[in-house]
Design a protein around this motif. Structure first.
Motif, PDB file in Angstrom:
ATOM      1  N   ASN A 138       0.311   7.189   2.607  1.00  0.00           N
ATOM      2  CA  ASN A 138      -1.027   6.690   2.282  1.00  0.00           C
ATOM      3  C   ASN A 138      -1.383   5.459   3.115  1.00  0.00           C
ATOM      4  O   ASN A 138      -2.524   5.319   3.560  1.00  0.00           O
ATOM      5  N   ASN A 139      -0.410   4.578   3.347  1.00  0.00           N
ATOM      6  CA  ASN A 139      -0.643   3.413   4.205  1.00  0.00           C
ATOM      7  C   ASN A 139      -0.920   3.834   5.646  1.00  0.00           C
ATOM      8  O   ASN A 139      -1.700   3.203   6.348  1.00  0.00           O
ATOM      9  N   TYR A 140      -0.255   4.897   6.083  1.00  0.00           N
ATOM     10  CA  TYR A 140      -0.448   5.419   7.442  1.00  0.00           C
ATOM     11  C   TYR A 140      -1.902   5.807   7.672  1.00  0.00           C
ATOM     12  O   TYR A 140      -2.423   5.661   8.774  1.00  0.00           O
ATOM     13  N   PHE A 141      -2.561   6.283   6.607  1.00  0.00           N
ATOM     14  CA  PHE A 141      -3.936   6.761   6.718  1.00  0.00           C
ATOM     15  C   PHE A 141      -4.972   5.748   6.222  1.00  0.00           C
ATOM     16  O   PHE A 141      -6.136   6.108   6.058  1.00  0.00           O
ATOM     17  N   LEU A 142      -4.571   4.506   5.975  1.00  0.00           N
ATOM     18  CA  LEU A 142      -5.546   3.497   5.568  1.00  0.00           C
ATOM     19  C   LEU A 142      -6.655   3.395   6.612  1.00  0.00           C
ATOM     20  O   LEU A 142      -6.417   3.565   7.815  1.00  0.00           O
ATOM     21  N   SER A 143      -7.853   3.084   6.160  1.00  0.00           N
ATOM     22  CA  SER A 143      -9.001   3.073   7.081  1.00  0.00           C
ATOM     23  C   SER A 143      -8.835   2.072   8.219  1.00  0.00           C
ATOM     24  O   SER A 143      -9.389   2.273   9.303  1.00  0.00           O
ATOM     25  N   ASP A 144      -8.068   1.008   8.020  1.00  0.00           N
ATOM     26  CA  ASP A 144      -7.834   0.045   9.097  1.00  0.00           C
ATOM     27  C   ASP A 144      -6.807   0.545  10.103  1.00  0.00           C
ATOM     28  O   ASP A 144      -6.666  -0.031  11.188  1.00  0.00           O
TER      29      ASP A 144
END
Length: 200
Positions: A138-144
């Protein structure tokens, strides 16, 4: 303005570009950085990419593709008020010969089914491992962390998962391709994530 604090990743990416622009909008890089750091009166932020048209007569038309952040991991179509506030903020900083056209960026949602392979001795604690892998993905796909036009290369995602010591290796089960490519005005956003566990 009520917005969430800027993430470290966001500051590292756009901070130098904002400093370089010296509070004026000249290059496409300037427009992208300004719009991506803009905070609306409602406290919302967005993600943007600027392009110029190839036709000679349209060389000074800046197409700015924008999405508004709903959460740190979810993007949405930018509201009219967000777009208007952004246009107003850019009006005094742009080159007088530039015309700005704001368009909606596109969101490509992604469902992932993956299998993580772990040692048999870890049976009973697999829920903890799955939770850690889920957080990492999920962190890998964060908008930033995902930009317009960025492809998703599954080898890179698996390499990231491999940093978890308990995971021997991982596979993506619902895609045969090695990567997912998108157009310059599209952003990939994680939708559903299913993690299966295999013992080896």
């Amino acid at each position: 303005g009520g917005s969430q604090a800027e993430t470290v990743a966001h500051a590292k990416k756009y901070g130098p570009l904002t400093f370089k622009s010296q509070d004026r909008l000249v290059s496409l890089e300037d427009y992208t950085a300004f719009a991506s750091r803009f905070i609306s009166p409602a406290g919302t932020t967005g993600k943007a990419i600027a392009t110029t048209r190839k036709a000679y007569s349209s060389a000074n038309i800046i197409d700015l593709y924008i999405l508004e952040k709903a959460t740190s991991s979810q993007l949405q179509k930018a509201s009219i008020s967000f777009k208007n506030a952004l246009l107003t903020a850019m009006s005094t900083k742009r080159m007088i010969t530039d015309d700005i056209v704001i368009s909606d960026g596109l969101i490509r949602t992604l469902d992932l089914v993956m299998t993580i392979n772990v040692d048999r001795s870890l049976q009973g604690v697999e829920s903890t491992i799955v939770s850690r892998v889920s957080e990492l993905v999920n962190n890998y796909f964060l908008s930033d962390n995902v930009d317009f036009g960025d492809p998703i290369i599954f080898a890179n995602l698996n390499k990231t998962i491999f940093t978890i010591d308990e995971v021997i290796f991982s596979t993506i089960d619902n895609f045969k391709e090695e990567m997912i490519a998108v157009d310059f005005n599209e952003v990939i956003q994680l939708n559903n994530l299913i993690i299966n566990v295999n013992y080896v």
